[in-house]
Design a protein around this motif. Sequence first.
Motif, PDB file in Angstrom:
ATOM      1  N   UNK A 144       9.651  52.597  33.685  1.00 23.53           N
ATOM      2  CA  UNK A 144       9.703  53.178  32.346  1.00 23.53           C
ATOM      3  C   UNK A 144       9.264  52.161  31.295  1.00 23.53           C
ATOM      4  N   UNK A 145       8.571  52.671  30.282  1.00 23.43           N
ATOM      5  CA  UNK A 145       8.334  51.924  29.057  1.00 23.43           C
ATOM      6  C   UNK A 145       9.012  52.666  27.925  1.00 23.43           C
ATOM      7  N   UNK A 146       9.850  51.964  27.161  1.00 23.37           N
ATOM      8  CA  UNK A 146      10.597  52.564  26.055  1.00 23.37           C
ATOM      9  C   UNK A 146       9.967  52.132  24.745  1.00 23.37           C
ATOM     10  N   UNK A 147       9.563  53.093  23.933  1.00 24.68           N
ATOM     11  CA  UNK A 147       8.901  52.813  22.663  1.00 24.68           C
ATOM     12  C   UNK A 147       9.800  53.231  21.502  1.00 24.68           C
ATOM     13  N   UNK A 148       9.845  52.389  20.478  1.00 22.65           N
ATOM     14  CA  UNK A 148      10.574  52.703  19.243  1.00 22.65           C
ATOM     15  C   UNK A 148       9.763  52.136  18.094  1.00 22.65           C
ATOM     16  N   UNK A 149       9.199  53.036  17.301  1.00 22.10           N
ATOM     17  CA  UNK A 149       8.266  52.634  16.247  1.00 22.10           C
ATOM     18  C   UNK A 149       7.149  51.799  16.893  1.00 22.10           C
ATOM     19  N   UNK A 150       7.022  50.536  16.547  1.00 24.41           N
ATOM     20  CA  UNK A 150       5.921  49.746  17.116  1.00 24.41           C
ATOM     21  C   UNK A 150       6.365  48.833  18.260  1.00 24.41           C
ATOM     22  N   UNK A 151       7.615  48.947  18.688  1.00 21.74           N
ATOM     23  CA  UNK A 151       8.137  48.076  19.740  1.00 21.74           C
ATOM     24  C   UNK A 151       8.117  48.783  21.090  1.00 21.74           C
ATOM     25  N   UNK A 152       7.844  48.010  22.145  1.00 19.00           N
ATOM     26  CA  UNK A 152       7.842  48.559  23.495  1.00 19.00           C
ATOM     27  C   UNK A 152       8.591  47.626  24.440  1.00 19.00           C
ATOM     28  N   UNK A 153       9.504  48.228  25.212  1.00 19.52           N
ATOM     29  CA  UNK A 153      10.298  47.495  26.206  1.00 19.52           C
ATOM     30  C   UNK A 153      10.010  48.105  27.570  1.00 19.52           C
ATOM     31  N   UNK A 154       9.713  47.267  28.564  1.00 22.40           N
ATOM     32  CA  UNK A 154       9.444  47.764  29.904  1.00 22.40           C
ATOM     33  C   UNK A 154      10.591  47.488  30.854  1.00 22.40           C
ATOM     34  N   UNK A 155      10.848  48.447  31.745  1.00 21.82           N
ATOM     35  CA  UNK A 155      11.821  48.253  32.824  1.00 21.82           C
ATOM     36  C   UNK A 155      11.057  48.413  34.131  1.00 21.82           C
ATOM     37  N   UNK A 156      10.725  47.264  34.740  1.00 22.11           N
ATOM     38  CA  UNK A 156       9.826  47.219  35.884  1.00 22.11           C
ATOM     39  C   UNK A 156      10.520  46.505  37.050  1.00 22.11           C
ATOM     40  N   UNK A 157      11.336  47.220  37.781  1.00 21.80           N
ATOM     41  CA  UNK A 157      12.016  46.629  38.935  1.00 21.80           C
ATOM     42  C   UNK A 157      11.813  47.512  40.160  1.00 21.80           C
ATOM     43  N   UNK A 158      12.213  47.004  41.330  1.00 21.32           N
ATOM     44  CA  UNK A 158      12.072  47.744  42.592  1.00 21.32           C
ATOM     45  C   UNK A 158      10.621  48.165  42.797  1.00 21.32           C
ATOM     46  N   UNK A 159       9.748  47.172  42.848  1.00 17.91           N
ATOM     47  CA  UNK A 159       8.307  47.403  42.938  1.00 17.91           C
ATOM     48  C   UNK A 159       7.753  46.615  44.117  1.00 17.91           C
ATOM     49  N   UNK A 160       7.012  47.294  44.992  1.00 19.10           N
ATOM     50  CA  UNK A 160       6.422  46.598  46.129  1.00 19.10           C
ATOM     51  C   UNK A 160       5.112  45.918  45.805  1.00 19.10           C
ATOM     52  N   UNK A 161       4.316  46.552  44.942  1.00 18.92           N
ATOM     53  CA  UNK A 161       2.987  46.044  44.593  1.00 18.92           C
ATOM     54  C   UNK A 161       2.706  46.317  43.122  1.00 18.92           C
ATOM     55  N   UNK A 162       2.179  45.354  42.383  1.00 16.22           N
ATOM     56  CA  UNK A 162       1.820  45.616  40.982  1.00 16.22           C
ATOM     57  C   UNK A 162       0.574  46.507  40.907  1.00 16.22           C
ATOM     58  N   UNK A 163       0.751  47.751  40.511  1.00 18.31           N
ATOM     59  CA  UNK A 163      -0.358  48.699  40.437  1.00 18.31           C
ATOM     60  C   UNK A 163      -1.022  48.633  39.059  1.00 18.31           C
ATOM     61  N   UNK A 164      -2.110  49.395  38.892  1.00 17.73           N
ATOM     62  CA  UNK A 164      -2.835  49.409  37.625  1.00 17.73           C
ATOM     63  C   UNK A 164      -1.967  49.910  36.477  1.00 17.73           C
ATOM     64  N   UNK A 165      -1.113  50.888  36.763  1.00 18.07           N
ATOM     65  CA  UNK A 165      -0.232  51.423  35.722  1.00 18.07           C
ATOM     66  C   UNK A 165       0.721  50.330  35.227  1.00 18.07           C
ATOM     67  N   UNK A 166       1.271  49.561  36.165  1.00 21.06           N
ATOM     68  CA  UNK A 166       2.187  48.492  35.780  1.00 21.06           C
ATOM     69  C   UNK A 166       1.468  47.447  34.928  1.00 21.06           C
ATOM     70  N   UNK A 167       0.299  47.053  35.338  1.00 18.29           N
ATOM     71  CA  UNK A 167      -0.475  46.065  34.574  1.00 18.29           C
ATOM     72  C   UNK A 167      -0.745  46.573  33.166  1.00 18.29           C
ATOM     73  N   UNK A 168      -1.168  47.828  33.062  1.00 18.21           N
ATOM     74  CA  UNK A 168      -1.469  48.420  31.756  1.00 18.21           C
ATOM     75  C   UNK A 168      -0.251  48.410  30.848  1.00 18.21           C
TER      76      UNK A 168
END
Length: 255
Positions: free
Chosen positions: A128-152
């Motif tokens: 998940x990416x959480x957006x509030x106004x101009x701020x963005x926080x990512x929650x990126x856990x339990x991942x086997x491989x960094x995919x294109x979506x994650x990089x983006x």
Amino acid sequence: MSLFVTSLNSGSNGNCYYVGSESEAILVDAGISCRETERRMLRLGLSMQNVKAVFISHEHSDHIRGLPVLVKKYKLPVYITGDTMREGRLTLAPDLVRSFCAEEKVQVGSFFIKPFRKFHDACDPHSFTIEHEELRIGVFTDIGTPCEHLVHEFRRCHAAFLETNYDEAMLENGRYPYFLKKRIRGGNGHLSNTQALELFTTHRPAFMSHLFLSHLSQDNNCPSLVQQLFDQHANGTKIIVASRYAETPLFKISA
């Protein structure tokens, strides 16, 4: 403009992440008990009354263990896919269950949450990416491989929870049986320190102020080791190791 972020717990014994403004917040995963969630938030001066929803990444018990009691007590909407709910064998009040689809933003109060699929050995896992106004926080856990979506999405974050599950040498020389080692490093398991560091050093945006190293293995990683590893490449980003035993301090994230 700012957000307040903490890891209430991070590890195979339970995961729960808090992202909030002055008046609203969401939780990502509810893998610790309702009582422990309340205790840890109280110590940080946070109120459950501000929490407007819980988002569930996948069905493994360390991400849903505390969900039924928490939802029942506070009547919280739960954003979860049907497959995750079925495989997690969850029984929740139907009026509190909300579905979501990958790549489609969900609005909760003043927050916009974007789910996207990830590589993990679960039936329908999402980050998940959480957006509030101009701020963005990512929650990126339990991942086997960094995919294109994650990089983006990582490139867009002012702060992120990023999995650093294992040190390769510790896993290889540790006590785990071969099949479990294969599962962890097999592409649908977990990110190593090296994989996470490569993602960070290659794709870190200049405005990323905080990085929470998350979901550390109790047997195959060491907090001081991974802290030192990332500190060497921090380049102005504050590095925090998210504990499997306690909440982190509450951090203020600003644009």
